[in-house]
Design a protein around this motif. Structure first.
Motif, PDB file in Angstrom:
ATOM      1  N   ALA A   1       0.805  -1.222   0.000  1.00 34.76           N
ATOM      2  CA  ALA A   1       0.000   0.000   0.000  1.00 34.76           C
ATOM      3  C   ALA A   1       0.842   1.278   0.000  1.00 34.76           C
ATOM      4  O   ALA A   1       0.394   2.317  -0.498  1.00 34.76           O
ATOM      5  N   TYR A   2       2.045   1.224   0.545  1.00 33.65           N
ATOM      6  CA  TYR A   2       2.876   2.407   0.762  1.00 33.65           C
ATOM      7  C   TYR A   2       3.155   3.242  -0.497  1.00 33.65           C
ATOM      8  O   TYR A   2       3.001   4.470  -0.459  1.00 33.65           O
ATOM      9  N   PRO A   3       3.570   2.645  -1.624  1.00 30.47           N
ATOM     10  CA  PRO A   3       3.932   3.475  -2.779  1.00 30.47           C
ATOM     11  C   PRO A   3       2.826   4.432  -3.236  1.00 30.47           C
ATOM     12  O   PRO A   3       3.084   5.615  -3.442  1.00 30.47           O
TER      13      PRO A   3
ATOM     14  N   LYS B   1      -0.506   4.878  -1.680  1.00 33.18           N
ATOM     15  CA  LYS B   1      -1.319   5.500  -0.634  1.00 33.18           C
ATOM     16  C   LYS B   1      -0.538   6.441   0.269  1.00 33.18           C
ATOM     17  O   LYS B   1      -1.150   7.284   0.939  1.00 33.18           O
ATOM     18  N   GLN B   2       0.780   6.340   0.285  1.00 30.78           N
ATOM     19  CA  GLN B   2       1.555   7.243   1.124  1.00 30.78           C
ATOM     20  C   GLN B   2       2.593   8.026   0.328  1.00 30.78           C
ATOM     21  O   GLN B   2       2.572   9.242   0.323  1.00 30.78           O
ATOM     22  N   LEU B   3       3.480   7.345  -0.362  1.00 27.94           N
ATOM     23  CA  LEU B   3       4.547   8.043  -1.072  1.00 27.94           C
ATOM     24  C   LEU B   3       4.004   8.975  -2.159  1.00 27.94           C
ATOM     25  O   LEU B   3       4.311  10.170  -2.185  1.00 27.94           O
ATOM     26  N   GLU B   4       3.185   8.462  -3.049  1.00 27.97           N
ATOM     27  CA  GLU B   4       2.621   9.306  -4.106  1.00 27.97           C
ATOM     28  C   GLU B   4       1.675  10.353  -3.537  1.00 27.97           C
ATOM     29  O   GLU B   4       1.639  11.486  -4.022  1.00 27.97           O
ATOM     30  N   ALA B   5       0.930   9.983  -2.503  1.00 25.98           N
ATOM     31  CA  ALA B   5       0.030  10.953  -1.870  1.00 25.98           C
ATOM     32  C   ALA B   5       0.826  12.080  -1.214  1.00 25.98           C
ATOM     33  O   ALA B   5       0.426  13.251  -1.280  1.00 25.98           O
ATOM     34  N   ALA B   6       1.960  11.768  -0.592  1.00 26.14           N
ATOM     35  CA  ALA B   6       2.810  12.799   0.016  1.00 26.14           C
ATOM     36  C   ALA B   6       3.361  13.743  -1.050  1.00 26.14           C
ATOM     37  O   ALA B   6       3.445  14.959  -0.831  1.00 26.14           O
ATOM     38  N   LYS B   7       3.714  13.202  -2.201  1.00 27.29           N
ATOM     39  CA  LYS B   7       4.228  14.042  -3.289  1.00 27.29           C
ATOM     40  C   LYS B   7       3.188  15.050  -3.766  1.00 27.29           C
ATOM     41  O   LYS B   7       3.548  16.111  -4.286  1.00 27.29           O
ATOM     42  N   ARG B   8       1.911  14.739  -3.598  1.00 27.30           N
ATOM     43  CA  ARG B   8       0.839  15.637  -4.043  1.00 27.30           C
ATOM     44  C   ARG B   8       0.556  16.766  -3.040  1.00 27.30           C
ATOM     45  O   ARG B   8      -0.139  17.736  -3.375  1.00 27.30           O
TER      46      ARG B   8
END
Length: 106
Positions: A22-24, A26-33
């Motif tokens: 889930a991390y890539p 739901k978290q990593l890409e979401a943080a980039k936004r």
């Protein structure tokens, strides 16, 4: 100029494979936004040599020009989506810190 850093510390998840799945997105890409950051760092904590649990599992650091910029960023819909997903993904617990960056000089 002092910088402010938002650090997300993910504690050891109940199911590491599920977290990593889930991390890539739901978290990593979401943080980039999340708007306004000037630098982003992500890290995975090295396991201990003896196999005992580490104090944390992963971290995301988002750097902002100052506290006001960081505060404005977390009030956006993009940050809301990130934090909502964070609550679902972080089965082992999570901490979020705002820090004032202090750079040591030689």
């Amino acid at each position: 100029m002092p910088e402010t850093k938002i650090t997300v510390i993910y504690d050891n998840p109940a199911d590491p494979a599920e977290f990593e799945s889930a991390y890539p997105e739901k978290q990593l890409e979401a943080a980039k936004r999340i708007p306004g950051w000037v630098r982003m760092e992500t890290s995975r904590v090295w396991p201990k040599e003896d196999g005992s649990p580490t104090p944390a599992y992963r971290m995301i650091d988002l750097y902002y020009t100052d506290y006001d910029a960081a505060s404005a960023a977390v009030a956006t819909p993009e940050a809301g989506a990130f934090f909502q997903a964070m609550a679902q993904v972080s089965t082992g617990g999570v901490r979020v810190l705002f820090s004032d960056i202090e750079i040591a000089q030689h």
